[in-house]
Design a protein around this motif. Structure first.
Motif, PDB file in Angstrom:
ATOM      1  N   UNK A  11      -6.844 -24.358   3.309  1.00 16.19           N
ATOM      2  CA  UNK A  11      -7.028 -24.585   4.737  1.00 16.19           C
ATOM      3  C   UNK A  11      -8.272 -23.914   5.279  1.00 16.19           C
ATOM      4  N   UNK A  12      -8.535 -24.125   6.587  1.00 17.10           N
ATOM      5  CA  UNK A  12      -9.706 -23.541   7.223  1.00 17.10           C
ATOM      6  C   UNK A  12      -9.286 -22.433   8.172  1.00 17.10           C
ATOM      7  N   UNK A  13     -10.049 -22.219   9.230  1.00 17.11           N
ATOM      8  CA  UNK A  13      -9.768 -21.115  10.151  1.00 17.11           C
ATOM      9  C   UNK A  13      -8.398 -21.255  10.811  1.00 17.11           C
ATOM     10  N   UNK A  14      -7.904 -22.489  10.936  1.00 14.47           N
ATOM     11  CA  UNK A  14      -6.603 -22.698  11.563  1.00 14.47           C
ATOM     12  C   UNK A  14      -5.492 -22.043  10.756  1.00 14.47           C
ATOM     13  N   UNK A  15      -5.650 -21.962   9.447  1.00 12.00           N
ATOM     14  CA  UNK A  15      -4.645 -21.295   8.612  1.00 12.00           C
ATOM     15  C   UNK A  15      -4.528 -19.825   8.981  1.00 12.00           C
ATOM     16  N   UNK A  16      -5.662 -19.195   9.299  1.00 11.06           N
ATOM     17  CA  UNK A  16      -5.644 -17.798   9.738  1.00 11.06           C
ATOM     18  C   UNK A  16      -4.976 -17.668  11.108  1.00 11.06           C
ATOM     19  N   UNK A  17      -5.286 -18.604  11.995  1.00  8.64           N
ATOM     20  CA  UNK A  17      -4.709 -18.571  13.341  1.00  8.64           C
ATOM     21  C   UNK A  17      -3.186 -18.711  13.274  1.00  8.64           C
ATOM     22  N   UNK A  18      -2.724 -19.632  12.473  1.00 10.26           N
ATOM     23  CA  UNK A  18      -1.279 -19.820  12.317  1.00 10.26           C
ATOM     24  C   UNK A  18      -0.615 -18.558  11.763  1.00 10.26           C
ATOM     25  N   UNK A  19      -1.279 -17.937  10.794  1.00 15.43           N
ATOM     26  CA  UNK A  19      -0.754 -16.712  10.182  1.00 15.43           C
ATOM     27  C   UNK A  19      -0.644 -15.597  11.226  1.00 15.43           C
ATOM     28  N   UNK A  20      -1.682 -15.437  12.028  1.00 13.58           N
ATOM     29  CA  UNK A  20      -1.701 -14.386  13.047  1.00 13.58           C
ATOM     30  C   UNK A  20      -0.708 -14.689  14.161  1.00 13.58           C
ATOM     31  N   UNK A  52      -8.285  -7.665  12.226  1.00 12.07           N
ATOM     32  CA  UNK A  52      -8.124  -7.088  10.888  1.00 12.07           C
ATOM     33  C   UNK A  52      -8.467  -8.128   9.813  1.00 12.07           C
ATOM     34  N   UNK A  53      -8.013  -9.345  10.014  1.00 15.34           N
ATOM     35  CA  UNK A  53      -8.349 -10.433   9.093  1.00 15.34           C
ATOM     36  C   UNK A  53      -9.855 -10.677   9.093  1.00 15.34           C
ATOM     37  N   UNK A  54     -10.438 -10.689  10.291  1.00 17.11           N
ATOM     38  CA  UNK A  54     -11.880 -10.926  10.407  1.00 17.11           C
ATOM     39  C   UNK A  54     -12.673  -9.880   9.646  1.00 17.11           C
ATOM     40  N   UNK A  55     -12.224  -8.626   9.705  1.00 15.30           N
ATOM     41  CA  UNK A  55     -12.913  -7.563   8.967  1.00 15.30           C
ATOM     42  C   UNK A  55     -12.871  -7.829   7.467  1.00 15.30           C
ATOM     43  N   UNK A  56     -11.714  -8.250   6.970  1.00 15.72           N
ATOM     44  CA  UNK A  56     -11.571  -8.456   5.521  1.00 15.72           C
ATOM     45  C   UNK A  56     -12.368  -9.660   5.042  1.00 15.72           C
ATOM     46  N   UNK A  57     -12.527 -10.633   5.921  1.00 20.53           N
ATOM     47  CA  UNK A  57     -13.362 -11.787   5.565  1.00 20.53           C
ATOM     48  C   UNK A  57     -14.840 -11.405   5.635  1.00 20.53           C
ATOM     49  N   UNK A  58     -15.252 -10.787   6.739  1.00 24.76           N
ATOM     50  CA  UNK A  58     -16.671 -10.460   6.915  1.00 24.76           C
ATOM     51  C   UNK A  58     -17.142  -9.389   5.939  1.00 24.76           C
ATOM     52  N   UNK A  59     -16.213  -8.581   5.417  1.00 23.95           N
ATOM     53  CA  UNK A  59     -16.580  -7.593   4.395  1.00 23.95           C
ATOM     54  C   UNK A  59     -17.215  -8.262   3.184  1.00 23.95           C
ATOM     55  N   UNK A  60     -16.860  -9.525   2.947  1.00 29.13           N
ATOM     56  CA  UNK A  60     -17.382 -10.264   1.799  1.00 29.13           C
ATOM     57  C   UNK A  60     -18.759 -10.876   2.070  1.00 29.13           C
ATOM     58  N   UNK A  61     -19.298 -10.659   3.260  1.00 32.27           N
ATOM     59  CA  UNK A  61     -20.660 -11.107   3.562  1.00 32.27           C
ATOM     60  C   UNK A  61     -21.685 -10.283   2.789  1.00 32.27           C
ATOM     61  N   UNK A  62     -21.226  -9.223   2.130  1.00 29.59           N
ATOM     62  CA  UNK A  62     -22.088  -8.389   1.298  1.00 29.59           C
ATOM     63  C   UNK A  62     -21.887  -8.699  -0.184  1.00 29.59           C
ATOM     64  N   UNK A  93     -19.496 -18.214   7.225  1.00 32.14           N
ATOM     65  CA  UNK A  93     -19.002 -19.338   8.018  1.00 32.14           C
ATOM     66  C   UNK A  93     -17.647 -19.015   8.658  1.00 32.14           C
ATOM     67  N   UNK A  94     -16.724 -18.468   7.861  1.00 32.32           N
ATOM     68  CA  UNK A  94     -15.400 -18.122   8.377  1.00 32.32           C
ATOM     69  C   UNK A  94     -15.476 -16.996   9.405  1.00 32.32           C
ATOM     70  N   UNK A  95     -16.343 -16.011   9.159  1.00 35.67           N
ATOM     71  CA  UNK A  95     -16.499 -14.900  10.102  1.00 35.67           C
ATOM     72  C   UNK A  95     -16.946 -15.405  11.464  1.00 35.67           C
ATOM     73  N   UNK A  96     -17.879 -16.338  11.449  1.00 40.50           N
ATOM     74  CA  UNK A  96     -18.378 -16.932  12.693  1.00 40.50           C
ATOM     75  C   UNK A  96     -17.233 -17.602  13.457  1.00 40.50           C
ATOM     76  N   UNK A  97     -16.435 -18.399  12.742  1.00 40.13           N
ATOM     77  CA  UNK A  97     -15.329 -19.119  13.377  1.00 40.13           C
ATOM     78  C   UNK A  97     -14.257 -18.152  13.893  1.00 40.13           C
ATOM     79  N   UNK A  98     -13.965 -17.115  13.125  1.00 40.21           N
ATOM     80  CA  UNK A  98     -12.931 -16.149  13.521  1.00 40.21           C
ATOM     81  C   UNK A  98     -13.370 -15.332  14.729  1.00 40.21           C
TER      82      UNK A  98
END
Length: 583
Positions: free
Chosen positions: A425-434, A454-464, A476-481
């Protein structure tokens, strides 16, 4: 007893102190020629301009032009161009012209520089275009120190820099005075393998390097091997800092071959380089050669997933390091027994005073792995990264992605790059989870923000991440979140709570809630993600202003002489925030 000889030498040292002009740290905004008048007058009034320090001010093109005019007349004796953090808030299109003006002036004045420092100017590859002519010209034939830390050069900028330095070496050699660079600092520039390989070829020609700093550049074992080979031609190397690259076992083997050449090595920083146990054992073997590195003062192998065997080997390798004052091994996986054994060995060798704190140990947080599996996993990881642009590998990754999926809950338990790529799924899967989590709370709105952030941090941590496909998806996911977060905060009048939670999750303030979990994500990636996110239209002005205030605050620690490990990332983010405000 007084020694007339010593007093005489001290008086000579005073008389030899350089003179010049400094406006360091005055935060001057020099937009126009009139704004720069005080700098121009100071340059003209200086009887012997040996240095010009403009650190911490900001120069527009017109200001740089009039300062350059003054340097044409007074820059003949200039040796040190200290131009660090000199373009805050400037458009990238302004900076090359400003650098061109200054460089041309030094050429006309026939300056002979010994130090050029342009660190913390985020001008990227386009900045090197404005700097290239100066680097290849006579004012730089005498250069001993070149400092380009945190300039955002990227691969293309690194290649352009290497080309300019090669021209400088060729031109200066033709004039009978070959470039004899001693200090080369180019950390936090995202050089990656290609940029590192280009610069390594320059190292091989120079043969005079004594200090090389290339931390946080996304370099993997192929780039490390090239660096090791290039530096092998520089036997007088005293300082080598490759912190926060991915060296692994293959890179460690390449470095181990070169280390015996650097007999006068004083500082080796391989912290946070994913050496793991087998890589560290290879390094330890090279360092333990009796009488080969007796000048070693500082050794950093922290945060490398080392286990007890590696800790013991490193400790034993310190047996003849009589000058050792700083041994950093924190953030590894020694366990209680390993830490005690490490201390025992160092105590017996009378090196225990050099050992830094071992407060952080991740043994309990990780599953014990078989050494063979550990080694194979590392080799696979590095090899995959080297070939990440290969169509064949991309096809294989796509096949894997089609064969299995990962849920948001599974990703949250182990937020690694591989699982992000396999996420269903996409960002909506995160929204449903939250949303599901928030609905179970008495404070739905606050809980929603806390969990989504908290989810956004764990996703954006992978931008490195060292993997391009992981970085792309994480960005891409960080931007949407973040877009969802800001939208929700505005709609529910939770902006203040969101801003506070953001500071907590970035480690900029402590949480008032003692039950909140610790930060277990890579803040380096989070700060890098915000460099782009902060420029989005949805990013609130008050959030930008708040971040700027807290990014300027120094890290609070109970331990003395501890450097904020994320200071470079914070500085880069603040530079972006400043540029948004100005431009």
């Amino acid at each position: 007893m007084f020694s007339l000889g010593e007093i005489g030498e001290q008086l000579k040292d005073v008389s030899r102190q350089s003179v010049g002009v400094s406006f360091a740290g005055q935060s001057l905004v020099l937009d126009t020629a009139d704004d720069a008048l005080q700098v121009v007058e100071a340059i003209k009034a200086c009887p012997c301009l040996e240095y010009l320090d403009l650190e911490g001010n900001t120069l527009g093109t017109p200001a740089a032009e009039v300062i350059a005019e003054a340097l044409k007349e007074k820059g003949t004796l200039l040796k040190r161009a200290l131009w660090k953090d000199m373009f805050t808030g400037r458009l990238k299109t302004e900076i090359p012209k400003a650098l061109e003006y200054l460089g041309t002036a030094l050429c006309i004045a026939s300056s002979q520089l010994t130090e050029l420092d342009l660190s913390d100017n985020a001008f990227g590859p386009i900045g090197i275009e404005g700097l290239a002519n100066l680097l290849a010209s006579s004012p730089c034939y005498t250069l001993q120190q070149l400092k380009l830390n945190n300039n955002g050069l990227g691969i293309s900028g690194g290649k352009m820099l290497a080309k300019a330095l090669e021209k400088c070496y060729e031109n200066s050699s033709n004039e009978g005075m070959p470039l004899a660079l001693k200090v080369f600092i180019v950390g936090r520039n995202r050089l990656e393998n290609e940029g590192a390989q280009a610069l390594a070829s320059v190292f091989e020609r120079l043969k005079t390097l004594e200090e090389v700093v290339m931390q946080q550049n996304g370099i993997y074992h192929m780039g490390i091997a090239a660096i090791a080979k290039g530096l092998s031609a520089n036997p007088n190397l005293r300082v080598l800092n490759l912190n926060d690259n991915t060296i692994g076992l293959k890179g460690a083997k390449a470095l181990a071959k070169a280390l015996p050449i650097f007999r006068g090595l004083e500082e080796l920083n391989l912290g946070d380089c994913l050496l793991k146990t087998k890589g560290a054992l290879v390094i330890a073997e090279a360092l333990q050669i009796h009488g080969n590195h007796t000048s070693l003062r500082n050794l950093d192998l922290g945060n490398n997933e080392l286990r007890m065997d590696a800790g013991n080997a490193i400790a034993k390798a310190m047996h003849d390091k009589t000058l050792l004052t700083n041994l950093q091994l924190d953030g590894n996986c020694f366990g209680t027994e390993g830490r005690e054994k490490l201390r025992q060995i160092l105590t017996k060798l009378r090196k225990i005073d050099a050992l830094n704190s071992l407060d952080e140990d991740y043994t309990e947080d990780e599953e014990e792995e078989d050494d063979n599996e550990d080694e194979q996993s590392e080799e696979d990881e590095n090899d995959n990264n080297e070939d990440e642009v290969s169509d064949k590998d991309n096809e294989e990754q796509n096949n894997i992605a089609r064969s299995t999926v990962v849920t948001v809950a599974e990703f949250m338990k182990s937020p690694i790059g591989e699982k992000l790529l396999l996420l269903q799924g996409d960002v909506q899967a995160f929204i449903d989870y939250v949303t599901n989590l928030a609905n179970q709370s008495n404070t739905v709105e606050q809980k929603y923000i806390e969990e989504l952030l908290r989810i956004t941090m764990k996703v954006s941590a992978l931008c490195d991440s060292g993997y391009m496909n992981v970085r792309i998806k994480a960005e891409s996911l960080s931007d949407a979140l973040y877009a969802k977060l800001f939208s929700y905060a505005v709609e529910t009048n939770q902006i203040s709570n969101f801003n506070n939670a953001l500071l907590v999750n970035l480690g900029l303030i402590k949480s008032e809630d003692k039950t909140s979990g610790k930060i277990d994500w890579n803040l380096e990636g989070c700060f890098k993600a915000l460099e782009k996110i902060a420029q989005r239209d949805y990013f609130l002005t008050q959030t930008r202003s708040m971040l700027k205030v807290f990014l300027e605050k120094p890290i609070k620690t109970s331990r003395a002489n501890v450097i904020d490990p994320f200071q470079d990332s914070k500085t880069a983010l603040k530079a972006v925030l400043d540029s948004i405000q100005v431009t």
